[in-house]
Design a protein around this motif. Structure first.
Motif, PDB file in Angstrom:
ATOM      1  N   GLN A 184       0.838  -1.208   0.000  1.00 30.79           N
ATOM      2  CA  GLN A 184       0.000   0.000   0.000  1.00 30.79           C
ATOM      3  C   GLN A 184       0.871   1.255   0.000  1.00 30.79           C
ATOM      4  OE1 GLN A 184      -2.455  -1.995   3.421  1.00 30.79           O
ATOM      5  NE2 GLN A 184      -3.435  -0.060   2.918  1.00 30.79           N
ATOM      6  N   ARG A 185       1.875   1.267   0.842  1.00 30.37           N
ATOM      7  CA  ARG A 185       2.743   2.428   0.954  1.00 30.37           C
ATOM      8  C   ARG A 185       3.528   2.648  -0.337  1.00 30.37           C
ATOM      9  NH1 ARG A 185       2.196   6.625   3.491  1.00 30.37           N
ATOM     10  NH2 ARG A 185       1.629   5.369   5.314  1.00 30.37           N
ATOM     11  N   GLY A 186       4.032   1.568  -0.905  1.00 27.25           N
ATOM     12  CA  GLY A 186       4.832   1.690  -2.113  1.00 27.25           C
ATOM     13  C   GLY A 186       4.040   2.231  -3.292  1.00 27.25           C
ATOM     14  N   ILE A 187       2.852   1.706  -3.523  1.00 31.96           N
ATOM     15  CA  ILE A 187       2.079   2.142  -4.676  1.00 31.96           C
ATOM     16  C   ILE A 187       1.500   3.534  -4.450  1.00 31.96           C
ATOM     17  CG2 ILE A 187      -0.202   1.194  -4.054  1.00 31.96           C
ATOM     18  CD1 ILE A 187      -0.340   0.136  -6.970  1.00 31.96           C
ATOM     19  N   SER A 188       1.170   3.863  -3.197  1.00 32.93           N
ATOM     20  CA  SER A 188       0.676   5.206  -2.884  1.00 32.93           C
ATOM     21  C   SER A 188       1.771   6.246  -3.109  1.00 32.93           C
ATOM     22  CB  SER A 188       0.179   5.270  -1.440  1.00 32.93           C
ATOM     23  OG  SER A 188      -0.258   6.574  -1.116  1.00 32.93           O
ATOM     24  N   ASN A 189       2.972   5.968  -2.607  1.00 30.53           N
ATOM     25  CA  ASN A 189       4.087   6.896  -2.812  1.00 30.53           C
ATOM     26  C   ASN A 189       4.443   7.028  -4.294  1.00 30.53           C
ATOM     27  OD1 ASN A 189       4.426   7.584  -0.124  1.00 30.53           O
ATOM     28  ND2 ASN A 189       5.992   6.037   0.258  1.00 30.53           N
ATOM     29  N   THR A 190       4.325   5.931  -5.036  1.00 30.55           N
ATOM     30  CA  THR A 190       4.608   5.980  -6.470  1.00 30.55           C
ATOM     31  C   THR A 190       3.618   6.891  -7.181  1.00 30.55           C
ATOM     32  OG1 THR A 190       5.545   3.739  -6.441  1.00 30.55           O
ATOM     33  CG2 THR A 190       4.826   4.596  -8.572  1.00 30.55           C
ATOM     34  N   MET A 191       2.353   6.821  -6.778  1.00 33.08           N
ATOM     35  CA  MET A 191       1.345   7.681  -7.417  1.00 33.08           C
ATOM     36  C   MET A 191       1.580   9.143  -7.093  1.00 33.08           C
ATOM     37  SD  MET A 191      -2.262   5.758  -7.641  1.00 33.08           S
ATOM     38  CE  MET A 191      -2.528   6.742  -9.096  1.00 33.08           C
ATOM     39  N   VAL A 192       1.892   9.423  -5.832  1.00 31.06           N
ATOM     40  CA  VAL A 192       2.053  10.807  -5.401  1.00 31.06           C
ATOM     41  C   VAL A 192       3.313  11.441  -5.985  1.00 31.06           C
ATOM     42  CG1 VAL A 192       2.513  12.272  -3.388  1.00 31.06           C
ATOM     43  CG2 VAL A 192       0.708  10.550  -3.295  1.00 31.06           C
ATOM     44  N   ARG A 193       4.415  10.697  -5.976  1.00 31.30           N
ATOM     45  CA  ARG A 193       5.701  11.279  -6.340  1.00 31.30           C
ATOM     46  C   ARG A 193       6.105  11.045  -7.802  1.00 31.30           C
ATOM     47  NH1 ARG A 193       7.890  15.080  -3.465  1.00 31.30           N
ATOM     48  NH2 ARG A 193       9.897  14.388  -4.325  1.00 31.30           N
ATOM     49  N   CYS A 194       5.636   9.936  -8.372  1.00 28.06           N
ATOM     50  CA  CYS A 194       6.045   9.598  -9.726  1.00 28.06           C
ATOM     51  C   CYS A 194       4.967   9.966 -10.741  1.00 28.06           C
ATOM     52  CB  CYS A 194       6.372   8.107  -9.819  1.00 28.06           C
ATOM     53  SG  CYS A 194       7.089   7.613 -11.393  1.00 28.06           S
ATOM     54  N   GLN A 195       3.772   9.433 -10.555  1.00 30.63           N
ATOM     55  CA  GLN A 195       2.703   9.658 -11.524  1.00 30.63           C
ATOM     56  C   GLN A 195       2.235  11.115 -11.554  1.00 30.63           C
ATOM     57  OE1 GLN A 195       3.426   6.875 -12.906  1.00 30.63           O
ATOM     58  NE2 GLN A 195       1.358   6.088 -13.227  1.00 30.63           N
ATOM     59  N   ALA A 196       2.004  11.680 -10.385  1.00 34.13           N
ATOM     60  CA  ALA A 196       1.427  13.028 -10.322  1.00 34.13           C
ATOM     61  C   ALA A 196       2.434  14.117 -10.699  1.00 34.13           C
ATOM     62  CB  ALA A 196       0.877  13.293  -8.922  1.00 34.13           C
ATOM     63  N   LEU A 197       3.711  13.906 -10.397  1.00 31.48           N
ATOM     64  CA  LEU A 197       4.706  14.968 -10.581  1.00 31.48           C
ATOM     65  C   LEU A 197       5.494  14.864 -11.883  1.00 31.48           C
ATOM     66  CD1 LEU A 197       6.160  15.299  -6.952  1.00 31.48           C
ATOM     67  CD2 LEU A 197       4.277  16.553  -8.023  1.00 31.48           C
ATOM     68  N   ARG A 198       5.326  13.787 -12.623  1.00 31.14           N
ATOM     69  CA  ARG A 198       6.103  13.650 -13.854  1.00 31.14           C
ATOM     70  C   ARG A 198       5.632  14.659 -14.900  1.00 31.14           C
ATOM     71  NH1 ARG A 198       3.533   7.778 -15.576  1.00 31.14           N
ATOM     72  NH2 ARG A 198       1.586   8.570 -16.503  1.00 31.14           N
ATOM     73  N   PRO A 199       6.536  15.234 -15.674  1.00 29.67           N
ATOM     74  CA  PRO A 199       6.136  16.184 -16.716  1.00 29.67           C
ATOM     75  C   PRO A 199       5.272  15.505 -17.769  1.00 29.67           C
ATOM     76  CG  PRO A 199       8.513  16.249 -16.309  1.00 29.67           C
ATOM     77  CD  PRO A 199       7.996  15.052 -15.597  1.00 29.67           C
ATOM     78  N   PRO A 200       4.202  16.132 -18.216  1.00 26.21           N
ATOM     79  CA  PRO A 200       3.396  15.548 -19.291  1.00 26.21           C
ATOM     80  C   PRO A 200       4.233  15.366 -20.551  1.00 26.21           C
ATOM     81  CG  PRO A 200       2.292  17.448 -18.294  1.00 26.21           C
ATOM     82  CD  PRO A 200       3.680  17.440 -17.767  1.00 26.21           C
TER      83      PRO A 200
END
Length: 315
Positions: A184-200
């Motif tokens: 849960q922690r790993g996939i949540s952190n991935t969404m917050v830091r990787c998916q949401a913040l990556r440049p379009p």
């Protein structure tokens, strides 16, 4: 278990076969096991390397959100290649993995021989951007608050994933079972830091226009969030081809493994032969083709006039 150290984070990996390396990069909702059908096929001729991204056991799951991000995902590919003494490799990525592959190609083009970016581009289209940022934030919290069982079912029945259920129920169940056991922690952190913040990807058009690497863009025609972005990538990447698989959603390599393997195999064979397309010169108004067309039209008009001149006048 075999691990590679990536700036203090251990990444679990597997390798099978011999030959030129292929590194497979998994998506958000899965792990390295999603590439099993590809590894079984390509390991006959290639050195196939799969690994779990940070946050996906048995790789380390850092507690600190700052230890996640798209830049770190690119750095992890670098760490894997250095640790396994891979100087140059083909990269095959799905979704999040495809994004990392394209970014790695921009940063280290000399270390990449070809890229397959499948199902890439969610949240990149300008029309989707605001909704994407809202959804990633909501989903990141939901993984913590609702737990993996509930979220695995929600994702597996999503509009771009449910196609797998009706094509291959066993693979769909395996996908959901793997997702249930993610951190849960790993996939949540991935969404917050990787998916949401990556440049379009749309914001990287200028950089992509200079990329000369061979690229195969692979996409299901029912993967609606990625269609617009893949058409954009096809127009700006000078050495890219676009394969759209009919009646297929986001997990294209699971839904249509035979077709996917065949397309990737043909692509890599063309790259190795040196026959993959490299763009075509533009045809301007003064091109030979247009001059020839004008010449042909003038010749046709002259022939018509000559025939009319030789036709007897009716009395």
């Amino acid at each position: 278990m075999p691990y590679i150290d990536a700036t203090g984070v251990k990444l679990y990996f597997e390798e099978t076969g011999e030959g030129h390396p292929i590194i497979f990069l998994h998506e958000l909702g899965s792990d390295s096991r999603e590439w099993e059908a590809q590894v079984r096929y390509f390991s006959r001729a290639f050195r196939c390397i799969t690994y779990n991204a940070r946050g996906y056991p048995p790789s380390d799951v850092p507690e600190e959100p700052a230890l996640y991000g798209w830049q770190l995902a690119v750095d992890d590919i670098d760490a894997l290649m250095r640790g396994l003494v891979v100087e140059r490799a083909h990269l095959v990525g799905l979704s999040m993995g495809g994004y990392a592959a394209l970014q790695f190609g921009l940063r280290y083009p000399e270390r990449v021989s070809a890229i397959v970016a499948a199902g890439v581009g969610s949240g990149s289209a300008p029309s989707q951007r605001d909704a994407w940022l809202r959804e990633t934030s909501v989903l990141a919290r939901a993984f913590i608050e609702r737990g993996m069982d509930a979220m695995a079912r929600k994702m597996a029945y999503g509009p771009t994933r449910v196609q797998l259920k009706y094509k291959d129920t066993r693979s769909w169940q395996e996908f959901m079972e793997r997702l249930r056991h993610h951190s849960q922690r790993g996939i949540s952190n991935t969404m917050v830091r990787c998916q949401a913040l990556r440049p379009p990807l749309h914001d990287l058009r200028h950089q992509f226009s200079k990329m000369r690497l061979p690229v195969l863009l692979a996409l299901g025609d029912e993967d609606a969030p990625c269609l617009e972005t893949n058409l954009m990538l096809k127009t700006v990447l000078q050495n890219a081809g676009l394969w759209i698989c009919p009646n297929t959603g986001h997990t294209i390599n699971l839904e249509e493994p035979t077709a996917f393997n065949a397309q990737v195999d043909c692509f890599l064979a063309a790259v190795e032969r040196g026959s993959w397309r490299r763009g075509y010169p533009a045809i301007d108004d003064q091109s030979d083709l247009r001059i020839e067309m004008r010449h042909d039209r003038r010749a046709n008009v002259k022939q018509s006039v000559d025939r009319m001149s030789n036709t007897p006048t009716a009395s």
